[in-house]
Write an enzyme that holds these catalytic residues in place. Sequence first.
Site, PDB file in Angstrom:
ATOM      1  N   GLU A   1      66.696   4.703   8.061  1.00 18.09           N
ATOM      2  CA  GLU A   1      67.121   3.797   9.134  1.00 18.09           C
ATOM      3  C   GLU A   1      65.889   3.285   9.860  1.00 18.09           C
ATOM      4  O   GLU A   1      64.839   3.925   9.839  1.00 18.09           O
ATOM      5  CB  GLU A   1      68.079   4.509  10.099  1.00 18.09           C
ATOM      6  CG  GLU A   1      67.682   5.941  10.399  1.00 18.09           C
ATOM      7  CD  GLU A   1      68.738   6.737  11.166  1.00 18.09           C
ATOM      8  OE1 GLU A   1      69.138   7.793  10.690  1.00 18.09           O
ATOM      9  OE2 GLU A   1      69.118   6.280  12.258  1.00 18.09           O
TER      10      GLU A   1
ATOM     11  N   ASP B   1      62.798   0.872  19.027  1.00 18.56           N
ATOM     12  CA  ASP B   1      61.862   1.144  20.097  1.00 18.56           C
ATOM     13  C   ASP B   1      62.594   1.072  21.426  1.00 18.56           C
ATOM     14  O   ASP B   1      62.611   0.047  22.094  1.00 18.56           O
ATOM     15  CB  ASP B   1      60.725   0.117  20.038  1.00 18.56           C
ATOM     16  CG  ASP B   1      59.442   0.695  20.594  1.00 18.56           C
ATOM     17  OD1 ASP B   1      59.421   1.890  20.917  1.00 18.56           O
ATOM     18  OD2 ASP B   1      58.466  -0.062  20.687  1.00 18.56           O
TER      19      ASP B   1
ATOM     20  N   CYS C   1      30.705   0.168  44.217  1.00 22.42           N
ATOM     21  CA  CYS C   1      30.126   0.548  45.502  1.00 22.42           C
ATOM     22  C   CYS C   1      28.606   0.438  45.539  1.00 22.42           C
ATOM     23  O   CYS C   1      28.004   0.576  46.600  1.00 22.42           O
ATOM     24  CB  CYS C   1      30.526   1.964  45.877  1.00 22.42           C
ATOM     25  SG  CYS C   1      29.722   3.233  44.892  1.00 22.42           S
TER      26      CYS C   1
ATOM     27  N   CYS D   1      32.715   5.501  47.404  1.00 20.56           N
ATOM     28  CA  CYS D   1      32.996   4.459  46.417  1.00 20.56           C
ATOM     29  C   CYS D   1      34.452   4.062  46.558  1.00 20.56           C
ATOM     30  O   CYS D   1      35.350   4.888  46.452  1.00 20.56           O
ATOM     31  CB  CYS D   1      32.727   4.970  45.004  1.00 20.56           C
ATOM     32  SG  CYS D   1      33.219   3.791  43.735  1.00 20.56           S
TER      33      CYS D   1
ATOM     34  N   TYR E   1      72.075   7.772  16.254  1.00 22.63           N
ATOM     35  CA  TYR E   1      71.335   8.244  15.085  1.00 22.63           C
ATOM     36  C   TYR E   1      71.573   9.713  14.747  1.00 22.63           C
ATOM     37  O   TYR E   1      70.947  10.242  13.842  1.00 22.63           O
ATOM     38  CB  TYR E   1      69.842   7.959  15.203  1.00 22.63           C
ATOM     39  CG  TYR E   1      69.116   8.684  16.321  1.00 22.63           C
ATOM     40  CD1 TYR E   1      68.978  10.072  16.308  1.00 22.63           C
ATOM     41  CD2 TYR E   1      68.534   7.976  17.367  1.00 22.63           C
ATOM     42  CE1 TYR E   1      68.308  10.740  17.318  1.00 22.63           C
ATOM     43  CE2 TYR E   1      67.860   8.630  18.381  1.00 22.63           C
ATOM     44  CZ  TYR E   1      67.747  10.015  18.353  1.00 22.63           C
ATOM     45  OH  TYR E   1      67.082  10.665  19.354  1.00 22.63           O
TER      46      TYR E   1
ATOM     47  N   TYR F   1      49.200   2.654  27.979  1.00 21.59           N
ATOM     48  CA  TYR F   1      49.777   3.929  28.362  1.00 21.59           C
ATOM     49  C   TYR F   1      49.877   4.848  27.139  1.00 21.59           C
ATOM     50  O   TYR F   1      49.470   6.002  27.170  1.00 21.59           O
ATOM     51  CB  TYR F   1      51.162   3.703  28.971  1.00 21.59           C
ATOM     52  CG  TYR F   1      51.850   4.994  29.317  1.00 21.59           C
ATOM     53  CD1 TYR F   1      52.588   5.684  28.363  1.00 21.59           C
ATOM     54  CD2 TYR F   1      51.719   5.556  30.575  1.00 21.59           C
ATOM     55  CE1 TYR F   1      53.191   6.884  28.664  1.00 21.59           C
ATOM     56  CE2 TYR F   1      52.317   6.763  30.881  1.00 21.59           C
ATOM     57  CZ  TYR F   1      53.050   7.417  29.923  1.00 21.59           C
ATOM     58  OH  TYR F   1      53.625   8.612  30.225  1.00 21.59           O
TER      59      TYR F   1
ATOM     60  N   CYS G   1      26.757   1.471  40.605  1.00 21.80           N
ATOM     61  CA  CYS G   1      28.206   1.406  40.435  1.00 21.80           C
ATOM     62  C   CYS G   1      28.682  -0.022  40.721  1.00 21.80           C
ATOM     63  O   CYS G   1      28.330  -0.593  41.758  1.00 21.80           O
ATOM     64  CB  CYS G   1      28.881   2.379  41.383  1.00 21.80           C
ATOM     65  SG  CYS G   1      30.659   2.143  41.503  1.00 21.80           S
TER      66      CYS G   1
ATOM     67  N   LYS H   1      63.401   2.534  12.905  1.00 22.83           N
ATOM     68  CA  LYS H   1      63.113   3.293  14.116  1.00 22.83           C
ATOM     69  C   LYS H   1      63.076   2.323  15.287  1.00 22.83           C
ATOM     70  O   LYS H   1      62.144   1.539  15.445  1.00 22.83           O
ATOM     71  CB  LYS H   1      61.786   4.030  13.987  1.00 22.83           C
ATOM     72  CG  LYS H   1      61.512   4.914  15.179  1.00 22.83           C
ATOM     73  CD  LYS H   1      60.353   5.840  14.928  1.00 22.83           C
ATOM     74  CE  LYS H   1      60.139   6.758  16.113  1.00 22.83           C
ATOM     75  NZ  LYS H   1      59.700   6.024  17.318  1.00 22.83           N
TER      76      LYS H   1
ATOM     77  N   CYS I   1      29.572   7.453  38.829  1.00 19.47           N
ATOM     78  CA  CYS I   1      29.143   6.907  40.106  1.00 19.47           C
ATOM     79  C   CYS I   1      29.053   8.077  41.065  1.00 19.47           C
ATOM     80  O   CYS I   1      29.998   8.852  41.193  1.00 19.47           O
ATOM     81  CB  CYS I   1      30.175   5.898  40.593  1.00 19.47           C
ATOM     82  SG  CYS I   1      30.096   5.622  42.351  1.00 19.47           S
TER      83      CYS I   1
ATOM     84  N   LYS J   1      55.591   5.049  10.411  1.00 17.21           N
ATOM     85  CA  LYS J   1      55.226   3.970  11.327  1.00 17.21           C
ATOM     86  C   LYS J   1      54.691   2.765  10.561  1.00 17.21           C
ATOM     87  O   LYS J   1      54.056   2.930   9.518  1.00 17.21           O
ATOM     88  CB  LYS J   1      54.138   4.461  12.276  1.00 17.21           C
ATOM     89  CG  LYS J   1      54.582   5.570  13.196  1.00 17.21           C
ATOM     90  CD  LYS J   1      55.548   5.034  14.217  1.00 17.21           C
ATOM     91  CE  LYS J   1      55.644   5.930  15.424  1.00 17.21           C
ATOM     92  NZ  LYS J   1      54.959   5.548  16.596  1.00 17.21           N
TER      93      LYS J   1
HETATM   94  O1  D41 Z   1      65.688   4.873  15.995  1.00 17.57           O
HETATM   95  C1  D41 Z   1      65.148   5.814  16.492  1.00 17.57           C
HETATM   96  N1  D41 Z   1      64.284   5.652  17.479  1.00 17.57           N
HETATM   97  C2  D41 Z   1      65.435   7.190  16.017  1.00 17.57           C
HETATM   98  C3  D41 Z   1      64.983   8.275  16.738  1.00 17.57           C
HETATM   99  C4  D41 Z   1      66.172   7.427  14.851  1.00 17.57           C
HETATM  100  N2  D41 Z   1      66.651   6.412  14.125  1.00 17.57           N
HETATM  101  N3  D41 Z   1      66.403   8.689  14.432  1.00 17.57           N
HETATM  102  C5  D41 Z   1      65.957   9.752  15.129  1.00 17.57           C
HETATM  103  N4  D41 Z   1      66.201  10.990  14.674  1.00 17.57           N
HETATM  104  C6  D41 Z   1      65.780  12.045  15.314  1.00 17.57           C
HETATM  105  C7  D41 Z   1      66.066  13.401  14.768  1.00 17.57           C
HETATM  106  C8  D41 Z   1      65.894  13.396  13.313  1.00 17.57           C
HETATM  107  C9  D41 Z   1      65.167  14.403  15.333  1.00 17.57           C
HETATM  108  C10 D41 Z   1      67.468  13.797  15.098  1.00 17.57           C
HETATM  109  C11 D41 Z   1      65.216   9.574  16.329  1.00 17.57           C
HETATM  110  C12 D41 Z   1      64.790  10.746  16.975  1.00 17.57           C
HETATM  111  N5  D41 Z   1      65.077  11.970  16.458  1.00 17.57           N
HETATM  112  C13 D41 Z   1      64.035  10.755  18.219  1.00 17.57           C
HETATM  113  N6  D41 Z   1      63.983   9.805  19.117  1.00 17.57           N
HETATM  114  C14 D41 Z   1      63.192  10.185  20.103  1.00 17.57           C
HETATM  115  C15 D41 Z   1      62.747  11.419  19.851  1.00 17.57           C
HETATM  116  C16 D41 Z   1      63.292  11.793  18.669  1.00 17.57           C
END
Ligand code: D41
Length: 788
Positions: free
Chosen positions: A124, A128, A421, A454, A236, A38, A418, A126, A448, A324
């Site tokens: 901090e 999920d 079909c 199909c 956050y 996705y 195809c 991030k 196709c 990331k």
């Molecule tokens: O832990 C997170 N997913 C996380 C998301 C985080 N630790 N800090 C975040 N800070 C922001 C801002 C700086 C824009 C206030 C966020 C997100 N935004 C965020 N999560 C989803 C969209 C944006």
Amino acid sequence: MPSAQTAAERIAELRSEIDAHNYRYYVLDEPSVPDAEYDRLFNELKALEAEHPELVTPESPTQRVGGAALAAFGQVRHEVPMLSLGNAFDEQDLLDFDRRVRDGLDLPGGDLFSAGAEVEYSCEPKLDGLAVSLLYENGHLVRGATRGDGSTGEDISANVRTVRNIPLKLHGSGWPSVLEVRGEIYMPKAGFEALNARQVESGGKPFANPRNAAAGSLRQLDPKITAARPLELCAYGVGRSDGELPDTHVGILNALREWGLPISRELKLAKGVVECRAYYEAIGEKRDALAYEIDGVVFKVNSVAQQRELGFRAREPRWAIAHKFPAREEITELLGVEFQVGRTGAITPVARLKPVQVAGVTVSNATLHNMDEVARLGVMIGDTVIVRRAGDVIPQILGVIAERRPAHARPVHVPERCPVCGSAVERTQLIKRSKGRESVSEGSIYRCVGRLACQAQLKQAIIHFVSRRAMDIDGLGDKIVEQLVDRGLVGSPADLYCLSYEQIVELEGFADLSTRNLLDAIDASRKPTLARFIFALGIPDVGEETAKLLARALGSLDRIACALPDVLVYLPDVGLEVAHEIHSFFEDEHNRTVIAQLRERGVELQGEGELHPEFAACATLAGLLDKLNIPFIASTGAQRLAERFGSLDAIIAADWLDLRQVERLTEKAARSLRDYFDKSANAERARAIEAQLREFGMHWESERKSVEGLPLAGQTWVLTGTLDSMSRDDAKARLEALGAKVSGSVSAKTSVVVAGPGAGSKLTKANELGLTVLDEETFLRHLGQLQA
Ligand code: D41
């Protein structure tokens, strides 16, 4: 982008695919594809839209991150928009971010002998999960909402109250009377595993990953179900607040902790980008040991004053970035390539892989996008390939290890028939249309030709047709559509309306009551609005918004069906490609038959009516001339011609001498015009457009009023990306009312560019040219000042 398709086609394909997945994921709570798949679709769409901002439409899934709102949840408008986060994928991105921050703050840079001024960042992990907003009034939790698209989310108060680590009442004292806390709701790994075990035990389906589980749990209409799910919050940040807060991000988070809100235990301060990097490494080491899934770390400028100074652009704060973790790559064997058929018949190669663990997930398929990608990779069946599965992207084949190619390796061939079909597979050279001219572009697409014959295409067409935003036939899920098609009960959407009780009750999972319910639902769908109906038809490139626009502007199916592409482009945001898609859809014999059958079988369009005056107002003779794209006749020339001759017939009839009398019309332009209309096909085409415009109620407005003396006279503005508070057309109208010209392309002559989210190449170009770029907030302020 796969070059075998036009961007518009791929975008349309991605949108409908994503919409279908969204529906299953959010509404039915049964994800049809792994999250990663996705996300890949979504990211591809985002990237394509960034490259082609003119193709961004408000109904694109990128414009409402978070998916379809359940009708039963109320909407919540975020008074302070919930921003999104930019991404850094490597060290360079991070260094660039730091550089932009320091430039933005006017801090001295470093050199060989000194490190330069360093910015203090909070760090901090991030998480999920799902971003939420929690509103506390006088210390009481009064509302919980999803982030939604950042401006509007869903009211999930009842569900949020079941999350055990969210305080219903703030602790301590000193909190602002109104405090909107923002955070991520997530499901810890252990809870996720236990939940999945329970799901499987009770005969249910396991969730694909903790994020799906968290999102699915929060979107339960029954809060009792949510309560049984092991969800947690990590705060956050803060949105609205009526009262004093500490002046640093870490200070604010610590205050939140004092007031009883959970924040990250990994929260740290870093001085400068080097320490950020070290934090990133350290958390990366710890990643597997953490109790929850993370997909990176977030760095934020710690000082609130500095945050303010930096502001945001296109809904991303300039003071924060998500770094990331890199994709994880593995090596495996390509066992084979299968071909899937999409709704529009496009044939897509899918790699079947020898199952391999990538980042903790078994990967056995990867998309190959299209045959161009296969060729680009030079991949053969039997090859050893490198697959990547990022935390959030579908497995991809990155490349081939050529040295390991076995002797029995064989090339990948597109099937001649195809796979579903057996119809012929046609290779179409892509045709690019721009400004009325057609040119063959590189690449090709395999399709196709079976269309509704199909089964793959038929199934998808019907799934789309019955979906909630289309004909909204409740209880006609994908599995049922599959059965209907497989049993030959339904060969087109029209056949849904002749299903009998006997036919349905025979289906798997149906009994008397469910059969009657489905028949009722089918019956209830017989009176769609024109807009829904148009959307349901599944015309390539025509999403919900375009369907609404067509319905509103033209008012009747017959008008839409007979509208010439050159007339359709008068509608705001309908480009030539879409116009051609619409036109050829209704030209198609088979499509006409299906529509006729739908009407015969009792589908009655509601609210068909008059032409909308808004549509009639936008035609001018000059505009028509301009849109014909006659070489050397640009808009000013078109305007002069229109002023001089007053009617199309007069222009067509004009001889060389007449034309030469038009003020400042060059000889070249006059000759070009003459040549153009000397071809009777051109004259006929122009007359046909004019006739239809008139038939549709257009009248030639007198040409443009003088703009002299208006505040923006002489300025050229460009709007790109989407705006939150108004449509692009409204923005255009407001600018024009102030005397500005609004242009579609950025050049050195552009005065100002307004860039909303999704802005792509135009924004890049504007920055390259050093033009003034306004975000929506600033733009609105500016408009306000000018109109005051
Ligand atoms: O832990 C997170 N997913 C996380 C998301 C985080 N630790 N800090 C975040 N800070 C922001 C801002 C700086 C824009 C206030 C966020 C997100 N935004 C965020 N999560 C989803 C969209 C944006």
